[in-house]
Enzyme design. Structure first.
Site, PDB file in Angstrom:
ATOM      1  N   LYS A   1       0.859  -1.196   0.000  1.00  0.00           N
ATOM      2  CA  LYS A   1       0.000   0.000   0.000  1.00  0.00           C
ATOM      3  C   LYS A   1       0.888   1.237   0.000  1.00  0.00           C
ATOM      4  O   LYS A   1       1.815   1.350   0.800  1.00  0.00           O
ATOM      5  CB  LYS A   1      -0.879  -0.013   1.263  1.00  0.00           C
TER       6      LYS A   1
ATOM      7  N   THR B   1      -3.412  -5.559   0.562  1.00  0.00           N
ATOM      8  CA  THR B   1      -2.832  -4.231   0.781  1.00  0.00           C
ATOM      9  C   THR B   1      -3.644  -3.474   1.830  1.00  0.00           C
ATOM     10  O   THR B   1      -3.104  -2.670   2.581  1.00  0.00           O
ATOM     11  CB  THR B   1      -2.716  -3.423  -0.531  1.00  0.00           C
ATOM     12  N   ASP B   2      -4.927  -3.764   1.906  1.00  0.00           N
ATOM     13  CA  ASP B   2      -5.740  -3.135   2.958  1.00  0.00           C
ATOM     14  C   ASP B   2      -5.284  -3.600   4.341  1.00  0.00           C
ATOM     15  O   ASP B   2      -5.234  -2.800   5.285  1.00  0.00           O
ATOM     16  CB  ASP B   2      -7.233  -3.440   2.757  1.00  0.00           C
TER      17      ASP B   2
ATOM     18  N   PHE C   1      32.004  29.591 -10.096  1.00  0.00           N
ATOM     19  CA  PHE C   1      32.171  28.403 -10.943  1.00  0.00           C
ATOM     20  C   PHE C   1      33.082  28.790 -12.096  1.00  0.00           C
ATOM     21  O   PHE C   1      32.661  29.473 -13.038  1.00  0.00           O
ATOM     22  CB  PHE C   1      30.815  27.894 -11.447  1.00  0.00           C
TER      23      PHE C   1
ATOM     24  N   ARG D   1      28.162  34.178  -8.127  1.00  0.00           N
ATOM     25  CA  ARG D   1      26.868  33.833  -8.717  1.00  0.00           C
ATOM     26  C   ARG D   1      25.861  33.517  -7.613  1.00  0.00           C
ATOM     27  O   ARG D   1      26.240  33.331  -6.454  1.00  0.00           O
ATOM     28  CB  ARG D   1      26.997  32.639  -9.665  1.00  0.00           C
TER      29      ARG D   1
ATOM     30  N   VAL E   1      28.895  23.070  -7.012  1.00  0.00           N
ATOM     31  CA  VAL E   1      27.951  22.255  -6.245  1.00  0.00           C
ATOM     32  C   VAL E   1      28.657  20.966  -5.822  1.00  0.00           C
ATOM     33  O   VAL E   1      28.523  20.511  -4.675  1.00  0.00           O
ATOM     34  CB  VAL E   1      26.701  21.944  -7.099  1.00  0.00           C
ATOM     35  N   GLN E   2      29.454  20.398  -6.735  1.00  0.00           N
ATOM     36  CA  GLN E   2      30.150  19.137  -6.451  1.00  0.00           C
ATOM     37  C   GLN E   2      30.982  19.242  -5.188  1.00  0.00           C
ATOM     38  O   GLN E   2      30.936  18.371  -4.312  1.00  0.00           O
ATOM     39  CB  GLN E   2      31.075  18.766  -7.637  1.00  0.00           C
TER      40      GLN E   2
ATOM     41  N   ASN F   1      20.772  22.226  -9.622  1.00  0.00           N
ATOM     42  CA  ASN F   1      21.328  23.583  -9.633  1.00  0.00           C
ATOM     43  C   ASN F   1      20.273  24.479 -10.260  1.00  0.00           C
ATOM     44  O   ASN F   1      20.063  24.466 -11.474  1.00  0.00           O
ATOM     45  CB  ASN F   1      22.638  23.578 -10.440  1.00  0.00           C
TER      46      ASN F   1
ATOM     47  N   HIS G   1      19.093  27.527 -11.660  1.00  0.00           N
ATOM     48  CA  HIS G   1      19.821  28.669 -12.222  1.00  0.00           C
ATOM     49  C   HIS G   1      19.016  29.976 -12.146  1.00  0.00           C
ATOM     50  O   HIS G   1      17.796  29.984 -12.292  1.00  0.00           O
ATOM     51  CB  HIS G   1      20.168  28.391 -13.687  1.00  0.00           C
TER      52      HIS G   1
HETATM   53  O1  LIG Z   1      28.466  23.935  -9.613  1.00  0.00           O
HETATM   54  C1  LIG Z   1      28.333  23.672 -10.816  1.00  0.00           C
HETATM   55  N1  LIG Z   1      28.700  22.453 -11.285  1.00  0.00           N
HETATM   56  C2  LIG Z   1      28.590  22.098 -12.603  1.00  0.00           C
HETATM   57  O2  LIG Z   1      28.943  20.951 -13.003  1.00  0.00           O
HETATM   58  C3  LIG Z   1      28.073  23.059 -13.485  1.00  0.00           C
HETATM   59  N2  LIG Z   1      27.834  23.074 -14.825  1.00  0.00           N
HETATM   60  C4  LIG Z   1      27.298  24.274 -15.126  1.00  0.00           C
HETATM   61  O3  LIG Z   1      26.932  24.631 -16.288  1.00  0.00           O
HETATM   62  N3  LIG Z   1      27.218  25.057 -14.014  1.00  0.00           N
HETATM   63  C5  LIG Z   1      27.694  24.320 -12.971  1.00  0.00           C
HETATM   64  N4  LIG Z   1      27.819  24.606 -11.650  1.00  0.00           N
END
Ligand SMILES: O=c1[nH]c(=O)c2[nH]c(=O)[nH]c2[nH]1
Length: 308
Positions: free
Chosen positions: A11, A59-60, A166, A183, A234-235, A261, A263
């Site tokens: 469920k 499931t009930d 970046f 940014r 971000v990575q 991300n 934008h």
């Molecule tokens: O932090 C980021 N990682 C990316 O891999 C990436 N690629 C992108 O176009 N902008 C960003 N920003």
């Protein structure tokens, strides 16, 4: 000619709310609301292939079981409650060898009246969710008996208006994106942390308070690192978050993040009377709904890769 491959059933979207009343003052209350999904696995092939419903725990029934167990047991922390539900299915039914239980906990935050916490009123302070994925297995399951538990946070929307760059990324004839040293960074955090395997329900119950502590730690680490890291990408920011969660909670084997991300594009307004709105003069931006970057990782505690 044909054989059954994947087979699980149960469920989904079981909605459940539980109130706790203070025995000293019954109008002093706390509440929990969650949405549960249960899926069972085991010797159930004949229900698909031979119309044999005798092996089907309806499931009930699975839904009613969740209500009854919620009445009989604490539902906080959700990790423990998920393990209680999974344990019930694999111990009650000898032909059910695994129970997959997902819990999504919704926010009800106590509201304050004239600065004082109100005893029984709450508000939804955002769409952020607390999540649990638990699998309980009996000894007939190929992986053997035990519980695996993954906790998480989902839909936690954050934005920082500076402190993110970046640059230095690979460039070739397909690259248009300019480098940036300043940014906007915005994402909707989905984070998970996988606990070391539990041999029994008792082992889960033994560390019950740790689940809430870890949730608080992971949330604080995520938010504070997001805010304070001078982000190179971000990575790299998500790696720093993951490392800290592994350091804070020794019983966690691995941490995962999935970060869109979201934008925000600068808008060139120079066509209008030479208005300056790019680079250091950028103030008005266009938030984008799609496409978005999507950056994911799992970070394992060193030496544990083999068991994951
Ligand atoms: O932090 C980021 N990682 C990316 O891999 C990436 N690629 C992108 O176009 N902008 C960003 N920003």
């Amino acid at each position: 000619m044909a054989e059954l491959g994947y087979a699980r059933y149960g469920k989904d979207n079981i909605r459940l709310y539980k109130v706790h009343r203070d025995p000293q003052d019954p109008r002093k209350q706390s509440v929990v609301e969650m949405t549960i999904c249960t899926l069972l696995e085991g010797d159930i092939d004949t229900s698909y292939t031979k119309a044999d419903n005798s092996v089907v725990v309806a499931t009930d029934t699975q839904k009613q079981t969740c209500y009854i167990l919620a009445k009989q047991h604490p539902i906080d922390p959700p990790e423990q409650f998920a393990a209680i539900i999974a344990n019930h299915f694999v111990t009650t039914y000898s032909h059910i060898h695994a129970a997959h239980v997902k819990i999504i906990q919704h926010r009800w935050t106590r509201l304050s009246v004239q600065g004082k916490p109100h005893p029984y009123s709450f508000f939804r302070d955002g769409e952020e969710l607390r999540t649990v994925e638990c699998v309980g297995r009996d000894s007939k399951h190929p992986q053997g008996a035990g519980f695996s538990i993954k906790s998480g946070i989902d839909k936690l929307l954050v934005l920082k208006s500076t402190g993110s760059a970046f640059y230095g990324f690979h460039r070739d004839e397909y690259t248009q994106l300019p480098e940036t040293w300043d940014r906007i960074l915005s994402t909707e955090v989905a984070a998970t942390w996988q606990w070391a395997p539990f041999a029994s329900l008792a082992d889960v119950q033994a560390i019950a308070p740790t689940f809430n502590k870890a949730h608080e730690e992971a949330r604080t680490i995520t938010l504070e690192t997001f805010a304070t890291d001078e982000s190179a990408s971000v990575q790299n920011t998500m790696w720093k978050m993951s490392e800290q969660i592994l350091a804070a909670e020794p019983k966690v084997d691995s941490v995962g993040y999935s970060l869109p991300n979201k934008h925000y594009f600068e808008i060139d307004l120079s066509w209008h009377k030479g208005l300056k709105n790019t680079g250091k003069d950028a103030e008005v931006y266009a938030p984008q709904s799609n496409p978005n970057g999507l950056i994911q990782c799992t970070v394992n505690r060193k030496g544990l890769k083999a068991r994951l």
